[in-house]
Write an enzyme that holds these catalytic residues in place. Sequence first.
Site, PDB file in Angstrom:
ATOM      1  CG  ASP A 106      -2.028   0.989   1.220  1.00 40.88           C
ATOM      2  OD1 ASP A 106      -3.058   0.813   0.558  1.00 40.88           O
ATOM      3  OD2 ASP A 106      -1.822   2.001   1.926  1.00 40.88           O
ATOM      4  CG  HIS A 148      -5.620  -3.489   0.832  1.00 38.72           C
ATOM      5  ND1 HIS A 148      -4.910  -3.238  -0.322  1.00 38.72           N
ATOM      6  CD2 HIS A 148      -5.186  -2.567   1.746  1.00 38.72           C
ATOM      7  CE1 HIS A 148      -4.091  -2.205  -0.127  1.00 38.72           C
ATOM      8  NE2 HIS A 148      -4.248  -1.789   1.118  1.00 38.72           N
TER       9      HIS A 148
END
Length: 296
Positions: free
Chosen positions: A111, A276
């Site tokens: 991320d 995620h």
Amino acid sequence: MTHPSPTIPGFTDHRIPGATAAELNVAVGGSTGTPLVLLHGFPQTNLMWRHVATELAAEHTVICPDLRGYGASDKPADPDGTTYSKRAMAADVVAVARALGHDRFALVGHDRGALVAIRAGLDHPEAVTHLASLDVLPTLDMWEVMRGTSAAIGFHLYLMAQPPGLPEQLIGASPDAFFGHFLDAWTRDPAAVPPDVRAAYLAASRAAVPSIVADYRASAGVDVTHDLADREAGNRLRMPVSVLQQDWGSALGFDAVALWSAWADDLRHTTVSCGHFMAEEAPDTVVGAIRELLRR
């Protein structure tokens, strides 16, 4: 009774100066093999690597910083919009590795940490031997593919891109609801982020609203400028690159492999069936991908 925040088992925390204006909290474990730096994402801290880092510490010296502005690292003011550029944050990573005695190292980011890793690979190719990105697109590509109703999934990107004031006020008014939303919405297996870890993430984010917003604001400003300059100059990632992403490319209407191939000479792109937060939901898969990368 107040319980201590969880930490990465077997790792020791250090305070290490970054490149400029910030001292970073850095968890270090292992003492053999080649150095490996792991960079966390949003809204997390280096704790997200607790499974992956402990597994790899048997083979490598593993270095897990809290990015500037996150976790227990310093959170300097951002008077000109550059303090949280990925260029500045990448320079922190290189400075930390060198302070620990490593001029060259492999780099893995998730991320936000992946954006820092990409910038480090572009700015410091002499230092980064291998690079892995977990579930993100390069900054410039991210903005170019976000359009129409599919862009609603990235509402936070647009909110935190606004000038200083409103984003900080809105998020600061209910930080646990804001940051907790992403911990819930982006996780397929809620058990992957247990209550004590979730509480640690929320506490760290609650204390870092201005710097987290500044990080995202930079990605809509100076980071795009830096990426555009690299694209125009033909600057690419010359080290082996591995990309792990969820199966969201086709749903959002773009070819992630093609986008990544424009940046990396030696690319391996893998789709991972999890949410995620793959280092917490699928740590064995992430560890295997890192080991494969380091063999290239």
